[in-house]
Every structure is written in C-alpha cells, then in structure tokens.
Design a protein around this motif. Sequence first.
Motif, PDB file in Angstrom:
ATOM      1  N   THR A 176     -42.097 -70.659  10.180  1.00 53.37           N
ATOM      2  CA  THR A 176     -41.898 -70.055   8.852  1.00 53.37           C
ATOM      3  C   THR A 176     -42.342 -68.600   8.911  1.00 53.37           C
ATOM      4  O   THR A 176     -43.448 -68.299   9.389  1.00 53.37           O
ATOM      5  N   THR A 222     -31.753 -71.161   7.019  1.00 55.99           N
ATOM      6  CA  THR A 222     -32.448 -71.780   8.153  1.00 55.99           C
ATOM      7  C   THR A 222     -31.666 -71.494   9.425  1.00 55.99           C
ATOM      8  O   THR A 222     -30.446 -71.682   9.486  1.00 55.99           O
ATOM      9  N   THR A 224     -27.680 -74.069   6.829  1.00 48.67           N
ATOM     10  CA  THR A 224     -28.231 -73.861   8.175  1.00 48.67           C
ATOM     11  C   THR A 224     -27.221 -73.122   9.042  1.00 48.67           C
ATOM     12  O   THR A 224     -26.020 -73.394   8.978  1.00 48.67           O
ATOM     13  N   ARG A 236     -37.065 -69.378   7.951  1.00 52.00           N
ATOM     14  CA  ARG A 236     -37.288 -70.693   8.562  1.00 52.00           C
ATOM     15  C   ARG A 236     -36.452 -70.777   9.837  1.00 52.00           C
ATOM     16  O   ARG A 236     -35.248 -70.524   9.813  1.00 52.00           O
TER      17      ARG A 236
END
Length: 521
Positions: free
Chosen positions: A145, A212, A249, A291
């Motif tokens: 993170t 992400t 993602t 992330r």
Amino acid sequence: GAATMGPRKADRRGFSKLAVVSVLSALFGAGLQSLVRTKEAAPRPPQWGALVRRQNETIASLRSSLQSALKLQTTAAREPFAAPTHQQDHQEERKESECESKFGAGLVESYRSSKRTWCDGESKVECYQHAYHHDGRVGLFCVGTDLVIDFAKVRTKGKYLAFDEDGATTGNCRKTADWSPELFMPHMAPQLRAFRSQALEKRDDAMVVEETAYLLARDEDCENMFHSTADHLNAFLVGKVLDLDWRQTRVVLWDGHGDGPFIELIRRSFSPNFDVRRPSDYGRRVARFRRVVFHLESPAGIVFPKVADGPKGIMRCRGSSLWLGFKDHVLDAFDLLHRPPPSDPHLILSVRRRTKAKNVGRVFADEAGLVSVLKKGTPPFSFEVVDLATLSFADQLRKMRSANVLVGAHGAGLMHVLFLAEEAVLVEIHPSYRLDRHFRLAARMVNKIYLPLRSTQPVSCTGSSDSIPVDLNQFHTVVDAAVRLARAFDDGVAECGLQCDPKLLALDPGAAKALPPGTTP
C-alpha cells in the motif's frame, strides 16, 4: 451361520428373521380374527374357540420376543458392530474436507488467515503464506500500500527483471519482526529484498496509480498451457483471498517474456477494464501505487500433483471449488460459460505438427491411422482434427466448449480439459517413457472423466521431437469407451460406443435418425 458370522451379525440376522415371522403371524392373526367376526352369526364348531385362544397366545409371545429383539438391536447399535458405517461416513467427510483444504475454500482460508504485516506505517507491506506438502514448500504473495517504484531503476535482465538496490522500490514504513526475506518467491525476491523502508522523502514528480496493480511474474515456460495455467489459477486464488475486483485491477507483466499465446486470457480475465502493461510503459517515471499485488508464483501452483498433496492420496479428490471457479471465471470472460453442450458425441483429436519454424514435442507416428478409426464412428457422432498452435486462444476455447471428448498425446494442450462441455471425457495417450498425473488431476478437479492409454512401443525422435506409435486396436477400444460415455450425456442412443449395430438401433424407434439409409425400426 451364527458361528461363522460372529455374534453381532448373528444377532442382526436373528432379529430380521424374527421380525418377518412376527409380522406374518400378526397378519395371519388379524385375518383370522376378522374371519371370526364375520362368522359370529354362523354356528361354530367346539374346537373353534380353542384355536382362537392358541393363536392369540402365539401373537402375544411373538410380540414379546419382537420387543426383546428390538431392545437388543437398540443396545447393540451403540456398540462396535455399527461403527464401520459411522466411520465410513466420517472418513468421507474428512476426505472432502481435506480435498477442499488442498484445492478449494480451505486453501483460500489458509492464505487469508495467515496475513501478517511485514512493514507498517504510512505505507504497508502485508504478506500471505501457505505451507504445501511437497518438501515443506511455502507459497507466498504480498500486497503493498502506497509503495513507490522508480522505473528508471527497473530493467529487463533476460526473462525477468532486475532492480537497483538504491531505491527502486520504497515505502514509508518500519519493518516488523515478521519481515522474512528468505520466504520471498524467486522473482519477487530481487525487488523486495532491496526494498527501502522508512523512505521519508516525498516525490512530487511521482505519478499516482489509483487502480490496483497486479505484478504478474510469469513462469519461465509461460508459452506452455500447463505452466501458464499454474500462474492463472494462482492469480485467481489470490483474487479470492483478497476479494479483488478484477474490473478495478490492471495486470502488469512483471517479466521479460513476450506476450505469448495467453495474453488474451490475461487481459479478459484479470484486467478487463485496463490495458495490460509492462514496466517499459511507465518510461523512466516514478509511480506511487495505491495498491500493488506481488504475484503468487507458479512454484506454488496446485496444478502440480506433488506440490498440492505430496506423493500419494491426491487422486481421491475431485470437484475442487477453486478449480471450478477458475474455469467458470475464464469461460465467463469469453462469454462461453452458458454455451449449451453438444447433443451428440463430438470428439476433438488434438495433434501437433512439426514445421520449419518449430520442431514441436510429441506427434503421433500414424495420425492417418487414428483418423481412420474415428471415421468408422456411427452417427450421431462427429469429430475434428485440431492443431491448437494454428488457433487463437479464443478460438481454441470455442472449439473445446463444443466438444465432449478430447483425445491427445500427453502435453500441455490437454489442460483444455478444464474448458470442455460440462460433461466430458479426456483420453490421454502416454508415450512408453512417460506417465505423469498432471492431466488426470486436472480432469478430476473439474469433474471430467479420465481415460488413459499408454503406448508400449518405443518412440522415434527427430531432434527434440518424438513420434508416438499407437496400437490402433487399443486406440479403438479406448475411444469406443469414451464415445459410449459421451452418448449417455444426453438423451441420445446410449447403448453403443463408437459404432452402433443397426440391429441394436432397430430395437428403439427413438434411434431412427441413427439408422443407416433405408432401414426402419
């Protein structure tokens, strides 16, 4: 009988006989009393009352005996003779639990519950691990993170990436007692062992990556469908552990390999709303990732039988929720999940052919002979010969989803057993020198039927490629069994195999479409 059966079986058999006798006697008694009642108005002989009294006494005696037997049966049921049934049920439940712990929800939960914070602060590094049965191997993946990657310090070195040690990857956190660099998997190790924590300086020039980022370091044989499936199934596992939304993602290919034949699967299944990237796409910029996921690398892949369960016991498992979920995930990404199965047997003979550009692994020594056997098949039955190397992955999936029998030599393409029609058979032809369990396992994990055939004749080689001779009579026998099973998947003719005797078909009016021209039931 009682002497040879042992006391418990004798008790049960005696109880069964007594129960039958008692019931029959009771029925006889009820019928006799009914007869007595219907004859009340008629004159009765003197002996009639004595007969009724004896019958009533017999019923009372048998009822008492039956109650005693029931009491004996209830008491004995608590004792050891009843244990095998309970034990078998317990063993079955335990087997299912063990299988899910190795291949399903239990494995997901094992990773999820292992979460530890390895670096804590404004930035974080959290890692998840699971110890597999094979040599105590540990599977590990990590999530960062607010980590910063300086792409000017990331370079391609052969098939993988290299990282400068003076700050290629940094974060503002303090390493905890859980920090264990010896557990890093091979391709994440160079990056995370050089990770610089407590990097307090702010980089105003850093681009911020909100989605992400999944850093996918693929297997060195990522052009091979078997080895690539190890990566893809692991990515799916990681997604389950983290509850990833793949629509939010982006996959970043974290290696030096080319795109390879499965780039379409990666994009559609794991990066559907973002282009797949490479480190070079970031130029020499500095990026702060909100992330970032470091991939669970393929050495921990559950496609390998020895990794998942060691040397024995693995083939008792079938129907893994994780494997089935992965299969559905990929098919759904290609809009093939709900494609109806073939109504009649459709067989794919998967072949390889040598070309000037590529001297492939295993080819059939007599492909024409195998095709001649398949041509003997009686309709309704169809087959096609497919060289997967000539098709895109999407086209491969479409063909496999429309087939319920797949026949091929031992090789990576047999991983397509995952994507066959829901009910299907895999026929794997092994060369004489090799007998692996990879595709037997894959078939079991997605509830497919597996039929092996092993050649006993030596192969001939052309460079690194070998030709497998296959006995045509044995081939006919095994394919006949596969087609016989496939005919039973629907409501078609299920009483014959590859070939159907017209005399058999003529017995059933419903088989009229399968009869030779001019023949009627």
